[in-house]
Enzyme design. Sequence first.
Site, mmCIF file in Angstrom:
data_model
loop_
_atom_site.group_PDB
_atom_site.id
_atom_site.type_symbol
_atom_site.label_atom_id
_atom_site.label_comp_id
_atom_site.label_asym_id
_atom_site.label_seq_id
_atom_site.Cartn_x
_atom_site.Cartn_y
_atom_site.Cartn_z
ATOM 1 N N ASP A 61 0.788 -1.229 0.000
ATOM 2 C CA ASP A 61 0.000 0.000 0.000
ATOM 3 C C ASP A 61 0.823 1.283 0.000
ATOM 4 O O ASP A 61 1.242 1.757 -1.039
ATOM 5 C CB ASP A 61 -0.986 -0.019 1.179
ATOM 6 N N GLU A 85 -3.853 -7.066 13.266
ATOM 7 C CA GLU A 85 -3.383 -6.846 11.896
ATOM 8 C C GLU A 85 -1.890 -6.580 11.865
ATOM 9 O O GLU A 85 -1.163 -7.113 11.026
ATOM 10 C CB GLU A 85 -4.150 -5.678 11.278
#
Length: 830
Positions: free
Chosen positions: A568, A800
Site C-alpha cells: 500500500d 493486523e
Amino acid sequence: MAGERRRRGGGNGVRERPRERGTRREQREQQRGAGRARTALAVAAVALTVAFGVAALAEWNRWSETSRLVTPHPAPPALAPSSTGSLASPQRFWGTYRPHVYFGMKTCSPRALVTGLMWLQQREGGSLRHTCEQSDGLSRYGWLMHDGENFGVQEIRDGGLVLKTEFVKRPGGDHGGDWSWRVTARMEGTGGPAPLLSLFFYVATDGQGMLQPHLENETRLAAVTGTTEELGDFTLTFLPPTADAEGDPKHASYNYLDVPSPGLHLLTDVVRSSLSNRFVFSGPGRPRHRFFAVDTFKGLPGWDRRPPPPPRGHLLLHQVTLELPATLEVTFESGSAAAGQHGEQLAGAALSSALSQHAADFKQRFEETFGLARKGFPPAQRRFAQAALSDLLGGVGYFHGRSLIQSPQPGERPVPGAETSLLTAVPSRSFFPRGFLWDEGFHQLLLARWDPAFSREILAHWLDLMNVEGWIPREQILGDEALAKVPPEFVPQLSETANPPTLLLALEQLLPAAPQPYLHRIFPRLRAWYDWYNRTQAGPLPFTFRWRGRDARPELFLNAKTLASGLDDYPRASHPSPDERHLDLRCWMAVASRVLATVAERLGEPADSYRAMERALTDNALLDQHHWAPELGAFADYGNHSTAVGLKWHQPAPAAPGQPPPEPRLVREVREAPRPRFVGALGYVSLFPLLLGVLRPDSPRLPAVLKAMRSERQLWTPFGLRSLAADSTFYLRRNSQHDPPYWRGAVWVNINYLALRALRGYAKAEGPQQARAEELYQELRHNLITNVYRQFAESGFLWENYNDSTGHGQGCRPFAGWTALVVLAMAEDY
C-alpha cells in the site's frame, strides 16, 4: 478545337441565336454545378462513412476489451467438477462459511440455506449482535478449536456475558449429513443482577427453497421443516433451554418471526425493525421485566417512500429470552439419511460425548502436525497456537456473486464479471470478511500443513477466478453480504492491477504430495497467470518489473500508494513513471519462474523458458546492476524520485458569499525537482532479495542486509522487524490528511515469517554469514512469538500489525489471517 466548336454550334452549320446559346450555357453550368454537388455529397458520404467506421471500430475495440475483461479463461476448470458438492465432498458441504457473523453455518453452494445466531442483552444501551463489527467493542471472540471440517468451539465475551458456541457434524445421507449446535451463556464478574438475555436462532433461504414453521403454544418455534435444491428435505429442531448441559429445565419466554427476506445482507435490519418492548418476562417467583422481542416487521428505512424490493427468500426466527446461566441446543437432520441412520439424536449427553471426542482428536492431531509440546511450549502457549489455527480455519468462507471490473480506459463504466464462487480464508472476520489475493497465499502456508487437500481446493477456487487475459482480481467482493461491508468506491477492481503471486508459495509447499491430475488441471491457468505478469507488469529494462496502478493523482499524497504490491503506502518513487523498477516484484517473479518450472517438469511439459527466467532473475550481478544503491548501501527501487517532498497545509480559495469557509487541507509540496535515482526507503522492500531467497549465501551484499535488519536504528525491534527504518524520512508519516501510516514502521507477521524462513535457510547453507544468520534467526523468532502471544493473552485477539515501539496490537482485530503464521514460527515449519 473542332471538338470545341462542335460543342458550341449545331451540326448543320447554322448559327444559333444569342438567346439560345445563353440558355444552353446556363443549362451546362447547372449540370456542372449539379455534378460538383454530387461529387461533394459523395465525398462527404465517404468521409461520414469513414468517420462512422472509425467510431464503430473504436467502439468495437472498447467493447471487445471490456468483453475480454469479464470473459472467463477458456482452460478447463482447476476445480474438478466432480470434486465439490454434497455427494463429492460431504464432509465439507456444511461449514461455518459465514465468517462475517459471530456464529452461523451454510452450505458450499451458490443458493445456500443459511443459519445463524443473534443476541441481545436486555438492558439499557443493549445492542443487537449479529455481524462481527469493530464498533461492537467485544473484549474477545474467536475459535478456540476448529478442525475445518467436523467441529468447532468458540468463545465470545460481550461485557460480562460469556457465550460459548459449539457445533458438531455427523455424516449420513446424500446432502452433507446432520449437525448440532450448543450455545452456553453465563455472566461473569458483573457484581450485580444479570440482565435478561435474548438469543435469536434463525434459518433463511436465499433465492430458492421452502421453509415451514412448526409452533408450540402459538409462540414457540419448535421446529422448521423445509427443502432446497442442494439439501433436499430437512428438519431443524430448537430444543427447550436447560440450566446446564445435563438437561435441567429452564424457564424462558418465546417469540418468533416469520417474514419474507429482502436479502441476507438485511437480516439484522429486519430483526431490529421487528422489535417491540411490549412484552413482559415473569419467571417463577421473580420480578416482572419488560423486554424487547420480535413482533411485527415494520419494514426497512425508506420503504415508506418507495416500494419495498421483491422478497429474496424466507426468514424464520426463534427468540428465547431467559435468565442466566442457560444452555440451548439446535439440531439439523437431513431427510436423505436412511431410516435409522441418524441413530441417537445428537443432543444432550450424545452431543457432549461427540464434542469431547472431537476435542481430544483435534489436540492430538495438532501436536502430531506442529509438535509444540515436543518443543517445550507450555500448555497456555499451545492453547494460543490452537486458537490461532482455529481462527484461521473458522474464517474460511464460501462466497458467490460477481466482481465489478473497471477498465483502465478513461470514461469506461465498471462492468459485472461472470458469476462465480469462491472458497477462501478471510483476513479479518470484522473488517475484511472477503477474499484477498495476496493474503490468501500466506493463509495457505498454514492451512497446507493442517489439511493439504483442503488447501489445494481453495487454491483451485482462486485460479478459477481468472479471466481470458490471465488476470485475477486482487479483491473478491462476491454477494450482497460481502458487498454490504465495503464502501461503494472500493468495489470496482482495476483490470491493470496485479497482486503478489503468493499462492505460488503455498503451491510450492504442496507440490511434493500434489496428485498429478490436480497439477494437470491447474497448469494451464498457472501458465496464463505467469504470462499475464510478464506481459502487463514488465519494467523499462529486460528482467525488470513495475507494479501498475499507482495512485493516479500523486500530488494528493506524500507518496503515491502502490496497492498492487500489497504494501500500500510503502514509499516508492515520489513521481510515478514508466521508468520505475520495483524490487519486490522482481523477486516475486523469480519465485514464480521457479515454481512454474518445477510444475512443468513434474508434468513433462517444456520448462526451459521458466528455468532461463529463473536464472536471470536470481543472477546476483544483474540484481546489483538494477537494484543495488551504493549510496544507500542497500537494495532499492529505482524511479523518478525527489528526496524533498512534504505535506503542507493549504487554505483553499474563499467560498462564495454566504457559504461557510472551506477547511484547510494537507497537500504535497515538492521542494526539489525529481530525477531518476534509487529510492532511499530502507524497509521491507529492501529485504526482498533475502526474503525470497534470491540473494546467494555467499553474496557480498548479505552482510549489509543482515546489518540493517539487526540495527535498532533501522529495522530491529524487540517485537519483530519494523516495516520501515526508524531513520527514514517517511517513518510513521501520514500519507495524506486522512491517510495514517500503514506500512511505515509497524511490525507485520507475514513479512517477519518470510524473514524467519529466509534466515533459517541461510543458517543451514554454507557461507560466511551462516553463524550470523542463525543468531538473528533465534533472536527474531523469540521476539516475534513472545510479543504476539503476550498481546493475545492481554487483549484476546490476534492483530493486523503491531506497534514497533510498544508491541501493542493495532489495526483491525481479530486478524487471524497471516498473523496466524506465528503457529508455523513456533513449530519452526518453513
